[in-house]
Every structure is written in structure tokens, then in C-alpha cells.
Design an enzyme around this catalytic site. Structure first.
Site, short mmCIF file in Angstrom:
data_model
loop_
_atom_site.label_atom_id
_atom_site.label_comp_id
_atom_site.label_asym_id
_atom_site.label_seq_id
_atom_site.Cartn_x
_atom_site.Cartn_y
_atom_site.Cartn_z
N LYS A 49 34.34 51.74 42.46
CA LYS A 49 35.34 50.74 42.89
C LYS A 49 34.95 49.38 42.34
O LYS A 49 33.75 49.11 42.20
CB LYS A 49 35.41 50.70 44.42
CG LYS A 49 35.85 51.99 45.08
CD LYS A 49 37.33 52.23 44.98
CE LYS A 49 37.70 53.61 45.53
NZ LYS A 49 39.12 53.91 45.53
N SER A 100 37.67 63.23 50.57
CA SER A 100 37.62 61.90 49.99
C SER A 100 38.80 61.08 50.49
O SER A 100 39.88 61.62 50.70
CB SER A 100 37.69 62.06 48.46
OG SER A 100 37.70 60.84 47.80
N GLY A 101 38.59 59.79 50.65
CA GLY A 101 39.68 58.91 51.07
C GLY A 101 39.35 58.22 52.38
O GLY A 101 39.51 58.80 53.45
N LYS A 128 38.97 50.27 41.79
CA LYS A 128 39.66 51.36 41.09
C LYS A 128 39.77 51.07 39.60
O LYS A 128 39.58 51.94 38.78
CB LYS A 128 41.07 51.42 41.69
CG LYS A 128 41.60 52.80 42.00
CD LYS A 128 43.02 52.67 42.53
CE LYS A 128 43.30 53.32 43.85
NZ LYS A 128 43.11 54.72 44.02
N HIS A 149 41.75 66.02 40.88
CA HIS A 149 42.31 65.07 41.84
C HIS A 149 43.76 65.46 42.09
O HIS A 149 44.41 66.05 41.23
CB HIS A 149 42.22 63.65 41.26
CG HIS A 149 42.37 62.56 42.28
ND1 HIS A 149 43.60 62.24 42.83
CD2 HIS A 149 41.48 61.73 42.84
CE1 HIS A 149 43.43 61.24 43.69
NE2 HIS A 149 42.14 60.92 43.73
C1 RUB Z 1 38.95 57.15 47.59
C2 RUB Z 1 40.30 57.23 46.99
C3 RUB Z 1 40.68 58.54 46.43
C4 RUB Z 1 41.19 59.40 47.53
C5 RUB Z 1 42.53 60.10 47.39
O1 RUB Z 1 38.54 55.81 47.80
O2 RUB Z 1 41.08 56.32 46.97
O3 RUB Z 1 41.50 58.48 45.31
O4 RUB Z 1 40.21 60.38 47.49
O5 RUB Z 1 42.80 60.86 48.53
P1 RUB Z 1 37.95 55.32 49.18
P2 RUB Z 1 42.74 62.45 48.64
O6 RUB Z 1 36.76 56.16 49.49
O7 RUB Z 1 37.59 53.89 48.94
O8 RUB Z 1 39.04 55.47 50.20
O9 RUB Z 1 41.31 62.85 48.39
O10 RUB Z 1 43.16 62.73 50.04
O11 RUB Z 1 43.65 63.03 47.62
#
Ligand code: RUB
Length: 411
Positions: A150, A337-338, A152, A266
Site C-alpha cells: 500500500k 484479505s480485505g 494501492k 484476485h
Molecule cells: C486489501 C484489499 C484487497 C482485498 C479485496 O487491502 O484491498 O484488494 O483483498 O477483497 P486491505 P477480497 O488489507 O488494506 O484492506 O479479498 O474480499 O476480494
């Protein structure tokens, strides 16, 4: 003459049919609505074609085997998927094609997809899978712990590589590009890969194994070239956004002998398909197709622990679909993740178990003491949960974790 697509209560041989479960919302009764799907997606249309014989219907027509409440189960004869050309695009055109636009249906969702062995065997499946990723990283049991660099977008290649190095020094096993970073002028793929590879080499010389997934999401005609650029410059893993690239783009990579590194998948854009529980295509279907197409790790959600909308019971189904026996093809690593941070890892791992790649972007880059400390805090949180110790208890001897919990709490 009308053809009756309803074969209610009939047992279909799962080796002879592609079987789909749909959730249907319509003013029509469920049997008629299901029948409309079966006819539109196989031998029928809105009227009875004079060219449709009983014989053609018997051989090629889809059959509605269950139509109750808002659920319809439809079997498509395997011959509808025969031939050397077609692949996953054709599967989707059949089981998830025109039906979404039918005026007689208010909403419809393809919820589950069961494919026979003869179909699954045509696909490569993961080249590494869970075991292969664990072997590459010398990490036999514990969850993989990663970061998404990050911000992004915006970091130049050397700053980007320094971030990866620091994350490795904090103990992370994985890192990755974000889903929108590919080859922009401020951080071109070739230079980013070579700088990151130098950082990973340095970490390895210092005794730590780590891989980084480089995003090569691009148009079909240049995806292999992008993979080549990455691999020639030392990439240990590549990544694609499977829904914007398409499943066949992923398959091209998995089948190409020059792509000898794991593929991280992804799911950017999936919410447009998956989020409405009554409409679209479920993540379970995307999981099955991603595994067949040859991805090694797939984002399936954080079981409610992070920033993204979650349906925990569905995420558990996805996890099962990636890891259960599937006609001998390798398993795929579920990725959570997320919005993750050290305070939610205990809760997450109660659902994920140890076969998971846990990733945090902001959760690593957020703590004020730097990337190394943020990465250490994540690793400490995973170690605590792995050992069955609460994060708060573990933090008493681990200052980085203590600092992260002070920032974000332990929930
Ligand atoms: C993680 C982020 C990813 C997410 C997408 O960043 O933005 O692209 O994994 O979501 P952070 P998913 O850790 O700063 O939130 O995995 O649900 O598709």
C-alpha cells in the site's frame, strides 16, 4: 406440441450431466420458471421450433429435476459440452448465459455448479496448490501471512521493493501487488519485478523465504508476454484478476510450460456478480471454475472479520470447494484479505483453520512504527491463534502486537 422440460424427482447420473442449482424469483410458478431456464439454455426458445424433434430433445435438452420454493435444479446433458473447443466460456454461456436477461424472471442466481469427471479432466487445475505453495515457502503447517503493498498505486519501484523487504524482515511469507497495479508509468512491471526479486533474494540470503505475486492482469493477446516479462525478471509468483481477465486467461497461463510459478487469483469485480443473494453468480461457482482453470490461491473472503461484505456460511462452502477432493486435481489455497489487522486474526482463524493465506494491506502499513513492525504484529497475531493463545495474552510479550491492538482493538 410442447416439450416438457420437467423431469421432476428423476435421479440424474452426475457423471452424465452438468448439474446447476439456481435461486429463482419470478411471478411464474417455480416449475414454469425453471422450465423456461432449461429450454432457453438448451434446445428451446420462446416458441416451439418446428425443427425440434423428440430425439433432439431427449439427447440434448436440459432437465428440471427439482423445482420447489425458490430453488430449481437443472441438469444439462454432458454432450451439450462436448467437442475440443469451447472450454469455460462455453460452460458459462450455457449455465449462466441468456437466462439472466429473461423478462419472465425477476432475478436468478446460479448458486452451485456440479461438473462431471469427464468435464473437469479437460482442465489443468492448480500446478502448485496448497502443498506446492507450502513447499515453496518451507511452511508445512502454519497459515501463510502476507501483505498487499500500500498505497494501492503510487510507489515507485525501489520504494515498493523496500516495502517488500521490510515486510519480509517482519516475518511475512507473502506479499503482492494490489489488483489495480499492473504496468503504470510510475511503477512499470519489469522494473518493479526486478527490484522486488532483488529484495526477495536478499531476504533469502538472510535466511527468510518469501514470495511476491506480481499482477499481470491484461488483455488476452498479451497475457503470456506479461508473464514472460515477470518470470524473466525473477518473479516467484504471478497474479491475475480472474473476472476482468476471464477464466480462459487464467487457464492459458496455467497450461503454458513457461509459467512455472504459482498463480495468485484476485476476484476484483466479483461483488457485481455475487453480492445479491437472489441474483448473479455465486462465489462458490467462481471458486470451482478458478480451481479448474489452474489458479493456486483464490480470495474467498474473511468470514466477517474484515472490510468486505461477507456471507460466512457461503465462504465456508467456497473453502470446502477449493480444498475437497475434485477428481484428482490439486487443492487451491483459500485467501482471506480485505480490512484485516492483528486484532481480528483469532476470530478469522476459528473459521479458516490453518490452510489459509491471511493478508493485510492497511493492517501492515497502518501502524506508525513502520512496515517491519506492522508485519511482525500480523505474524505474532497468527502465531498466537495457531498456538490457541488470545492476542491480548500474547501481546504481553510481543510489543508490536501490543501496539497494533492499542490502535485497532482486539475484535
Ligand atoms: C486489501 C484489499 C484487497 C482485498 C479485496 O487491502 O484491498 O484488494 O483483498 O477483497 P486491505 P477480497 O488489507 O488494506 O484492506 O479479498 O474480499 O476480494
Amino acid at each position: 406440441m410442447t416439450i416438457d422440460y420437467l423431469a421432476l424427482g428423476e435421479e440424474l447420473d452426475p457423471e452424465e450431466y452438468v448439474i446447476c442449482e439456481y435461486i429463482v424469483k419470478s411471478d411464474l410458478d417455480i416449475k414454469t420458471a425453471a422450465s423456461r431456464i432449461a429450454e432457453e439454455q438448451s434446445t428451446g426458445t420462446w416458441t416451439h421450433p418446428t425443427t425440434l424433434s423428440d430425439d433432439i430433445f431427449e439427447r440434448y435438452g436440459a432437465k428440471v429435476v427439482l423445482a420447489e420454493g425458490n430453488k430449481a435444479t437443472i441438469g444439462y446433458p454432458i454432450i451439450d459440452f462436448s467437442g475440443d473447443i469451447g472450454g469455460i466460456p462455453q460452460i458459462l454461456s450455457i449455465v449462466a448465459g441468456n437466462l439472466f436477461g429473461l423478462d419472465s424472471l425477476k432475478k436468478v442466481r446460479l448458486d452451485r455448479l456440479y461438473l462431471p469427471k469427464d468435464v473437469v479432466e479437460r482442465y489443468p487445475g492448480p500446478q502448485f496448490g496448497i502443498e506446492g505453495l507450502r513447499d515453496v515457502l518451507d511452511r508445512p503447517e502454519k497459515p501463510l501471512v502476507g501483505t498487499i503493498v500500500k498505497p494501492k498505486i503510487g510507489l515507485p519501484p525501489q520504494d515498493f521493493a523496500d516495502y517488500v523487504y521490510e515486510a519480509g524482515k517482519g516475518g511475512l511469507t507473502n506479499s503482492k501487488d494490489d489488483e489495480t497495479l499492473v504496468d503504470q508509468d510510475f511503477c512499470p512491471l519489469e522494473e518493479r519485478v526486478s527490484r522486488v526479486s532483488e529484495a526477495l533474494d536478499r531476504l533469502e540470503e538472510e535466511g527468510h523465504k518469501m514470495i511476491h505475486a506480481h499482477n499481470i492482469t491484461t488483455s488476452a493477446h498479451e497475457i503470456l508476454e506479461a508473464a514472460d516479462i515477470a518470470i524473466e525478471n525473477g518473479a516467484r509468483q504471478i497474479m491475475v484478476d480472474v473476472l476482468t481477465v476471464g477464466f480462459s486467461g487464467l487457464q492459458v497461463l496455467a497450461e503454458d510450460p513457461s509459467v512455472d510459478v504459482p498463480i495468485h487469483v484476485h476476484r476484483a469485480m466479483h461483488g457485481a456478480l455475487t453480492r445479491d443473494p437472489e441474483h448473479g453468480i455465486s462465489m462458490a461457482v467462481i471458486s470451482t471454475l478458478s480451481r479448474m482453470a489452474g489458479g493456486d490461491a483464490l480470495h474467498i473472503g474473511t468470514y466477517g472479520a474484515g472490510k468486505m461484505h461477507a456471507d460466512i456460511s457461503h465462504e465456508l462452502i467456497c473453502k470446502e470447494l477449493l480444498t475437497q477432493e475434485m477428481y484428482g486435481i490439486k487443492s487451491m489455497m483459500p485467501v482471506s484479505s480485505g480490512g484485516l489487522h492483528p486484532g481480528v486474526i483469532g476470530e478469522l482463524m476459528e473459521n479458516s483453520g490453518n490452510d489459509v493465506q491471511i493478508q493485510a494491506g492497511g493492517g501492515v502499513a497502518g501502524p506508525p512504527d513502520g512496515i517491519r513492525a506492522g508485519a511482525s504484529a500480523m505474524c505474532q497475531a497468527v502465531d498466537a491463534a495457531y498456538k490457541g493463545i488470545s492476542a491480548v495474552e500474547y501481546a504481553k510479550d510481543h510489543p508490536e502486537l501490543e501496539r497494533a491492538l492499542e490502535m485497532w482493538g482486539d475484535h
